[in-house]
Structure formats: structure tokens, C-alpha cells
Design an enzyme around this catalytic site. Structure first.
Site, PDB file in Angstrom:
ATOM      1  N   GLY A  47      55.128 -23.134 -84.094  1.00 35.54           N
ATOM      2  CA  GLY A  47      54.583 -23.316 -82.749  1.00 35.54           C
ATOM      3  C   GLY A  47      55.463 -22.690 -81.680  1.00 35.54           C
ATOM      4  N   CYS A  48      56.760 -22.842 -81.819  1.00 32.44           N
ATOM      5  CA  CYS A  48      57.692 -22.299 -80.823  1.00 32.44           C
ATOM      6  C   CYS A  48      57.702 -20.771 -80.870  1.00 32.44           C
ATOM      7  CB  CYS A  48      59.089 -22.864 -81.040  1.00 32.44           C
ATOM      8  SG  CYS A  48      59.147 -24.661 -80.793  1.00 32.44           S
TER       9      CYS A  48
END
Length: 160
Positions: A47-48
């Protein structure tokens, strides 16, 4: 979820934080520009990485001259590896959690029923006068960079 610490129109708290290359960044360095400060949990996680790459790839943000700054609790070496691996053209700042907590981006999180303490995926737009324009305190990555660009574009129109 609302940010009880900083409201739109309030001066954004000053910071002086190092990036992955050891350079110190101060909010005052960016006076007169829009700044997007996005807090994220961990370098090089799915996600990051998507979020960082979405900010990296946003032609609209580049065209508007927006300064992007990422911030997490990862150390400088981790930031440097992450930045190089994905060719991130903006600084990744490191914080021990104190500044992140002061802006509402660190604290209790609930992930799939497990409660932990950590960085909350959050984004703050700071206007050219150093005031909070808008914040997101529970970011969903998909479409987020575009929503940030939309908010800045709308402010630019009303400020013109």
C-alpha cells in the site's frame, strides 16, 4: 474521523526533520508553495509503495509546482533504499513519532481486529501561507493522489 488538533485555516505546525539522505527539511523551506505531507506506515510495503508511486506519477501535482514530502518512522537507510528502488523524486522524512502524533497521524490503529500503535496513513495539504488547507486522516490509496490534486486545483482557482 476528524482532526481535533489542526483545523483547515490553522497554521500547520513547524517541523525540522531529516530525510533519507540526511538533509534536514523545515516547513519554512517551502514558504510560498503548496506542500503535500503524507504520512505512511512502512517503506516498501504494497500500500505504501502504491501511494508513493501515485504521488510520484501525478503530472497534475508536478505541473502545479506542489512539493511532496513523505513521512514515516522508518530510518534514513530504509528511506534511501525505498526512494532509490522506486525513483521517488521527493524527500521521505523520518520521525520518532512525536511530530506524527502532534498532527494526528500516529496512534491507535485497528487492522482486521488487531489494535496496535503506529503511523496512520494520513495526508495534509499545507497552503503557500503555511496553513492547513485540507487533511485526510484515514487515506484509501486508490485515487488519493488525484483527490489531493483536485483539492489544490480548487484552492488555486478560489485564490486567483
Amino acid at each position: 474521523m476528524t482532526n481535533n488538533r489542526i483545523q483547515p485555516g490553522d497554521p500547520f505546525p513547524a517541523f525540522s526533520l531529516p530525510d533519507g539522505a540526511g538533509q534536514t527539511h523545515n516547513l519554512s523551506d517551502y514558504a510560498g508553495r503548496y506542500v503535500v505531507l503524507y504520512a505512511y506506515p512502512k517503506d516498501d510495503t504494497p500500500g505504501c509503495t502504491r501511494e508513493a508511486c501515485d504521488f510520484r506519477d501525478s503530472a497534475r501535482l508536478r505541473e502545479m509546482g506542489v512539493q511532496i514530502l513523505g513521512i514515516s518512522q522508518d530510518d534514513a537507510a530504509s528511506h534511501q533504499r525505498f526512494s532509490e528502488k522506486f525513483s521517488l523524486p521527493f524527500p521521505l522524512l523520518t520521525d520518532d513519532g512525536e511530530f506524527l502524533a502532534s498532527i494526528g497521524a500516529y496512534g491507535e490503529k485497528n487492522s482486521y481486529g488487531k489494535v496496535t500503535q503506529g503511523v496512520k496513513r494520513s495526508t495534509f495539504i499545507i497552503d503557500p501561507q503555511g496553513k492547513l488547507l485540507k487533511s485526510w486522516l484515514a487515506v484509501k490509496v486508490d485515487g488519493h493522489a488525484e483527490a489531493v490534486a483536485d483539492a489544490i486545483a480548487a484552492d488555486m482557482e478560489t485564490s486567483a
